[in-house]
Each structure stands twice: as C-alpha cells, then as structure tokens.
Design an enzyme around this catalytic site. Structure first.
Site, PDB file in Angstrom:
ATOM      1  N   HIS A 469      14.121 -42.011 -42.357  1.00 27.28           N
ATOM      2  CA  HIS A 469      15.317 -42.524 -42.733  1.00 27.28           C
ATOM      3  C   HIS A 469      15.965 -41.542 -43.360  1.00 27.28           C
ATOM      4  O   HIS A 469      17.416 -41.115 -43.141  1.00 27.28           O
ATOM      5  CB  HIS A 469      15.231 -43.735 -43.348  1.00 27.28           C
ATOM      6  CG  HIS A 469      16.603 -44.210 -43.504  1.00 27.28           C
ATOM      7  ND1 HIS A 469      17.392 -45.384 -43.338  1.00 27.28           N
ATOM      8  CD2 HIS A 469      17.588 -44.162 -45.024  1.00 27.28           C
ATOM      9  CE1 HIS A 469      18.464 -45.599 -43.721  1.00 27.28           C
ATOM     10  NE2 HIS A 469      18.544 -44.870 -44.662  1.00 27.28           N
ATOM     11  N   GLU A 470      15.501 -40.934 -44.826  1.00 21.40           N
ATOM     12  CA  GLU A 470      16.269 -40.007 -45.643  1.00 21.40           C
ATOM     13  C   GLU A 470      16.328 -38.791 -44.777  1.00 21.40           C
ATOM     14  O   GLU A 470      17.518 -37.969 -45.268  1.00 21.40           O
ATOM     15  CB  GLU A 470      15.493 -39.988 -46.968  1.00 21.40           C
ATOM     16  CG  GLU A 470      15.310 -41.250 -47.627  1.00 21.40           C
ATOM     17  CD  GLU A 470      16.742 -41.908 -47.740  1.00 21.40           C
ATOM     18  OE1 GLU A 470      17.637 -41.350 -47.797  1.00 21.40           O
ATOM     19  OE2 GLU A 470      16.740 -43.150 -48.047  1.00 21.40           O
ATOM     20  N   HIS A 473      19.362 -38.579 -42.714  1.00 27.59           N
ATOM     21  CA  HIS A 473      20.382 -38.351 -43.563  1.00 27.59           C
ATOM     22  C   HIS A 473      20.678 -36.965 -43.747  1.00 27.59           C
ATOM     23  O   HIS A 473      21.586 -36.240 -43.727  1.00 27.59           O
ATOM     24  CB  HIS A 473      20.542 -38.973 -44.964  1.00 27.59           C
ATOM     25  CG  HIS A 473      20.922 -40.345 -44.944  1.00 27.59           C
ATOM     26  ND1 HIS A 473      22.178 -40.828 -44.580  1.00 27.59           N
ATOM     27  CD2 HIS A 473      20.141 -41.576 -45.520  1.00 27.59           C
ATOM     28  CE1 HIS A 473      22.279 -42.121 -44.705  1.00 27.59           C
ATOM     29  NE2 HIS A 473      21.198 -42.575 -45.150  1.00 27.59           N
ATOM     30  N   HIS A 476      21.952 -34.966 -40.667  1.00 30.02           N
ATOM     31  CA  HIS A 476      23.271 -35.031 -40.752  1.00 30.02           C
ATOM     32  C   HIS A 476      24.125 -34.083 -41.624  1.00 30.02           C
ATOM     33  O   HIS A 476      25.017 -33.530 -41.137  1.00 30.02           O
ATOM     34  CB  HIS A 476      23.652 -36.728 -40.959  1.00 30.02           C
ATOM     35  CG  HIS A 476      25.079 -37.070 -40.479  1.00 30.02           C
ATOM     36  ND1 HIS A 476      25.587 -38.019 -40.837  1.00 30.02           N
ATOM     37  CD2 HIS A 476      25.933 -36.429 -39.771  1.00 30.02           C
ATOM     38  CE1 HIS A 476      26.657 -38.449 -40.388  1.00 30.02           C
ATOM     39  NE2 HIS A 476      26.980 -37.361 -39.679  1.00 30.02           N
TER      40      HIS A 476
END
Length: 679
Positions: A469-470, A473, A476
C-alpha cells in the site's frame, strides 16, 4: 554551529544530510528561509511588470520549495525520531511556518497576479499542467481567505496557527501515551498461546529496559499479538483497555488527555468554515476533492453499510456461536474479537496467521515487491546510499533504461520515539530545473516487528499488504512524468483519489505468481505452498462484512463531526460516536472505548472530513484492478496504468485519469465482488 559550515537544512544540493542535522539547526535555517520567502513575495507583489509564469510562479515555487523541503526534514524527524530537543525546536517554528503560508494564501496582490495569469492571452498556450496549477492556486486563495475583510483575515490566520499547534499537541499526546505504557509479565506461563516471535520481541524489549521476563507496549507489533493469541482472557482485557483509552481521560496520565483538544479543533474548523462562507467544515474539505457534497458522501457510506450489513451480521453470529461452543466464551467481549476470530480462522481454514507469517521474511518480501514493480512498470530498483536517521533505514533508487527517475527511504520497524502507523511522504518532488530534471524522493514508513535473535523480521500477510500500500503511494510520487512541481507526483491529486494507486497495489498480494516471489519459509526457504495459498484465498473475505462496517463507522463519524450534525443535535463527540456505532456497527463497543482520542488521521493527519477517501478510492482501485483481471497481458495494462494514472500526477482531474485508463466512469461492482459481497 561553526559559521563556516553550511547548515544542513539549507543545503539543497542533493539529498537531506540526516547525519548532520541537529535540533540547533532548525531555528536558524527556518528563520533564514522565511526571510528569503518574504523577500521574494514582496518583490513579486511590488513588480509593475505584467504577470507571467516566469515572473510569478517560478520564483515563488523556487523559494517556497526550499522552505517546504527543509521543514519537511524537520517534520519527518519529529515523526520518526522524536526527542525533547527536536520537539521543542519543532513547536517553536511551526507557528512561523503556519503564519507564513496563511499570509501567502491571503495575499491579495499575489492573488491578483494569478488572476492576471488566468485571464492573459498566454494562458491558452500553457500546458495542461500549468493551467491546472493556476486554477488550483485560485481555488486555494479563496479557501485561504484571500477575499475576506482584513479583520476576518486576521481571525482566519489565528485559527490556522491554533489548529496547527493543537494538531501537533494531539499527536504528541498519542505518541507519549503510547511510549509510556508498559505491561511487564514475569513468567512465560502467563503468555500461553503467544507465538515464539512475539515472545522473543517481548523478551528483547524487557532486556533493553533492564528487566527480566517480558515487556509489552502499545506499539501495534507489541500489543496486538496479545489480543490475537493470548489464552489469558484477563490479559487480553488489560491490553485492550490500555490501548483504547490512551490519550484520554481514562488513560494513565491526564496530562495527555486529548478531550479538550478535540473539542477545540472541531470548534475552530467550524469557525473557519463560517468565515469562508460555508455552512460547515465538511463543505470546505470537499472543495478540492472528487466528492461533490457531504450529502453525497453520507449517501455513499450509508449505501455501502446497507450492502455490507447482512454479511456483517452473519460474521458476528458465526463468531459468537464458535466462541461459545469451542472457546467457552458465553458472552463475546471486544477484547475477545481478535482472539476468537483467529481461532475460528484456524478451525475453518486450517491455518493461522502465524503459520503464514513464517513464509514472509523481510528481504524476500522487499525484493519480491521490487520484482513485481519491474514487471508492471519496466523499472529497476537498486540499493543506493544516503545518510539516514536510523541505522535500520535503507535507501533505494528507481531507474528506467539506466536513467535515474526516483529514490526512496524505507523505514520498516517500530521503535520508541516513532509515531505509529504507516505512511508515505515526499522528501522532494519532480520538477524541471536549470540543470535538468530534479528527480522525486519519498519517505516510506511502517511499524513492523524488528529482527530478533539473528533472524530477519517476518511479516504477517496484513503487513505485506501495508508495505505494498505505502509503496503504491511512493510509486505515484516517483513514477510521475510531470515536470511542474505543483502537480507532479501526489501534488495536486484530489484527496479522495490519492489512495487509488496504494490500494491498487494491495491486490497483487493475493496473486499466486506474485506470492511465489515474496515467500521463503523461515526454516526450509521453500516458497508458499499452493495448499496454504488456497486456504488464504478462501479466507480472504473472512469477516469482510464486519471490516467494511468498521470503516464506514469511522468514515461517517468523521463526516458527522464536520458537517454540522454535532451542533444541530447538540451532541458531545462521545455521544455522536455512540450514536454512529449503534447505527452502523453490529457489535456493541465498550463504554470506556475512547478510539477518537488517538484517531490521528482526522485530528493530526489531514483526513478531516476525508476519512471516507479510503472506501471511495477503494471503489476506484478495485475497478482499476479489474482491468488486470480481464486482460490477457498484464504488462500492457501496467504500462497503461502508469501512463494514465501514475505519470500524470495531479495535472488533470482524477476522474479524467480514471476514465482515460478504464474507458468509463468507476463502478462499485468490483469492490463488492473483491470483498465477497456481490449479489
């Protein structure tokens, strides 16, 4: 500090010099950078020359980026290596930072310059990214009170300073309450049920404190194994109560009680909204988001709750029956949920989380993650060198065709002085400079169990998902191809869309081919066997109904705190939470539970009236991942996802990016299907 030695906080030649930064550097650096910012702003304000990008935006970005990068280092250290000296320096300078950016947002002369840019003939020739930056700036000037009367501006500025200070104090109370608590257990007999690695971590913690036996704290990797595995029911009740009353009036130390801070924050946010001409703070919060109104968000959440409720009721009924029949727990309590759930999972699916954990050593997981990223996006991730804030922190570079495109710090382990949870933050953004392209740099922070007894850290599958998940980020931020700082990477992305790439990456943690790369058993080195994978997959949506309602409960609570509901019904925060729980939850939470006192996302983390973003973006991410499930060539879809979502950053509205990738607007069906709640 020697006058001839450059303050490391104002050295922007390359990466942050963490090995050289001291609390004594903070005030001189911030004072100097603020003076530089003021001088540039004054120069722009007083210029009679026609407004152009080169005369307004570029010099302003140049100077404020330096301030943001320096303060970003200080803020990061405050979150990962808190000391009394650093905390004092942070608290001394935070009001000055807030004051400057508030004044910047209220600067009428500067606002006029951006308006001139927007109406100039040159605007039509600007790139999409530059147009978006100008439009965002005009929106933000209004939200910062630029159009208010002078007296109202002054009050708005006071509110921002008070809110910044209160959020910091809230966060520090949570950290202090977490770090201060300790539960000392003398003998291993009291810890029946706990796995060996949890016992080893608790023994190490005790030894470091100069004690015998075992020591547990309120850092998640420390306390949660007690809730999940300890056979001693009273022990579970003790640690549950300690965790859910921290930083409250029921906690260990009233000095860290966040009750008054919560009330004050909410009152100030409501006052800010009224100053700006909005009915409530939720309306203010939604202006830069995808969602259009508090009513739309509430309807989205209530609809999701209605769809999930039958599944949640079934989950709870099964758990209660199992607890009574198999565990002799006649009345299921909150401190029994994790324990009974783990036992039910073991019985139903014939595996435990602990069994799975033995297959996820940190080195294998990290390298597997890098390998998947290469497959998806054609990039190479290699070890790199940089000074760090802790010996356990590692540093990496991302290359494409041999060219550097980004770098990141990886800080995986829980420790004292480090805020709980997991997050990504940017150390610097991508932009075009005189010397070429400034590549982006990210901080990736988690709170996993550190290595012990000469063995690497082993992750639960949930922790692997958190890491993915991190990293989503981070990708992105780092895989952006936008050269304009204000909308490159995560900058300028709507808050309720910023979770799309992170939640998208989570899906790969359930793919068989991916898990083969991530796993190696602690004893044999063998990858995850297919039989265990099939059990994990069968259990994937175990209690997904209850989990969905939990997220809706928190999201609706956050929304109602900020949409005027509290005031209209003259409720206290606790009354509101109790009401939301009775409306949404299928399980009665204990009266003493004070979850809101450590709900840092909304009181200290930027998610105020925005916690719904997790479920909102989950609709986007599930639908986006469905494109991979439908495609025969994942690499082609990966490139398209990179080009239409990651690469464009905040340079266009998130909905446009989603439609460009998917070919249509998002639909909720994939989310319900992924969570086992499809009709």
């Amino acid at each position: 500090m020697n006058a001839n030695v450059m303050n490391p906080l104002v050295d922007f030649s390359d990466l942050p010099r963490f090995d050289a930064v001291s609390p004594d550097d903070v005030t001189p650096a911030i004072t100097d950078l603020l003076a530089q910012c003021e001088a540039v702003v004054t120069q722009i304000d007083q210029s009679s020359a026609p407004a152009t990008w080169e005369k307004v935006v570029t010099p302003l970005e140049d100077v404020t980026e330096k301030l943001s990068r320096a303060w970003g280092i200080v803020s990061h250290l405050h979150g990962v290596r808190d000391t009394p000296e650093l905390r004092a320096a942070y608290n001394e300078n935070q009001p000055l930072i807030t004051e400057f950016f508030t004044a910047l947002g209220q600067n009428l002369a500067l606002y006029k310059k951006y308006q001139d840019l927007h109406t100039s003939p040159a605007f039509n020739d600007y790139s999409v990214a530059r147009k978006k930056i100008i439009n965002n700036a005009l929106r933000d000037f209004k939200l910062s009170g630029a159009e208010l009367a002078d007296e109202q501006k002054q009050r708005y500025a006071q509110i921002q300073e008070e809110l910044a200070a209160l959020s910091t104090k809230y966060s520090e109370h949570v950290l202090d309450a977490t770090n201060h608590y300790s539960l000392h257990i003398e003998t291993v007999d009291q810890l029946a049920g706990l796995p060996d690695d949890a016992l080893a971590a608790a023994r190490n913690k005790a030894q470091q404190a100069g004690k015998s036996g075992f020591l547990f704290g309120l850092q998640f990797p420390s306390f949660y194994p007690l809730l999940q595995y300890a056979d001693d029911r009273q022990l579970r009740a003790t640690i549950y109560r300690a965790n859910c009353t921290k930083a409250s009036e029921l906690g260990e130390n009233l000095e860290w009680d966040n009750t008054a801070i919560i009330d004050k924050i909410l009152a100030l946010r409501a006052e800010e909204a009224h100053l700006l001409g909005y009915a409530n703070y939720a309306e203010v919060s939604l202006v830069p988001k995808m969602a259009q109104s508090p009513e739309q968000v509430a309807q989205f959440l209530l609809d999701l709750a209605q769809r999930a409720r039958p599944y949640a009721e079934k989950d709870l009924a099964e758990l209660r029956h199992f607890a009574k029949e198999s565990l002799a727990i006649d009345e299921l309590q909150a401190h029994d949920i994790a324990y009974a759930s783990e036992k039910l999972r073991e019985q139903r699916y014939a595996f435990s989380e602990q069994e799975v954990k033995q297959y996820f050593p940190e080195p294998q997981v990290v390298q597997g993650l890098f390998s998947i990223t290469k497959t998806l996006y054609g990039v190479d991730i290699k070890a790199d060198k940089a000074s760090t804030w802790n010996p356990d922190v590692t540093f990496f570079r991302i290359e494409k065709n041999g060219q550097l495109i980004g770098q990141f710090y990886l800080d995986l382990y829980a420790r004292e002085g480090k805020q709980g949870g997991a997050w990504m933050d940017d150390a610097r953004g991508r932009r075009k400079t005189v010397g070429g392209i400034q590549t982006p740099v990210a901080y990736l922070t988690c709170n996993f169990t550190p290595p012990a007894n000469g063995k690497p850290s082993y992750f639960t599958h949930d922790e692997v998902i958190t890491l993915f998940h991190e990293f989503g980020h981070g990708l992105h931020h780092m895989l952006t191809q936008v050269d304009e700082l204000g909308v490159s990477g995560i900058s300028g992305v709507e808050w309720d869309a910023v979770e799309l790439p992170s939640q998208f990456m989570e899906n790969f943690c359930w793919e068989w081919d991916v898990l083969q790369q991530l796993t190696a058993h602690s004893d044999t080195g063998a990858p995850l066997p297919r039989s265990l994978y099939d059990k994990m997959l069968a259990a994937k949506n175990f209690q997904s109904g209850m989990q969905t309602l939990r997220q809706v409960e928190l999201s609706l609570f956050d929304l109602r705190l900020h949409d005027g509901y509290l005031q209209q019904h003259q409720l206290s925060v606790q009354d509101l939470l109790n009401q939301i729980r009775s409306q949404i939850s299928v399980f009665k939470t204990p009266e003493f539970n004070r979850f809101q006192h450590a709900f840092s996302h909304i009181f200290a983390g930027g998610y105020a009236a925005g916690y719904f973003s997790y479920k909102w973006a989950e609709v986007l991410s599930a639908d986006a991942y469905a494109a991979f499930e439908e495609a025969s060539d994942n690499s082609a879809i990966g490139i398209k996802f990179q080009q239409e979502i990651l690469a464009v950053g905040g340079s266009r509205p998130a909905l446009e990016s989603f439609i460009a990738f998917r070919g249509r607007a998002p639909e909720i069906d994939a989310l319900l299907r992924h969570n086992g709640m499809a009709a």
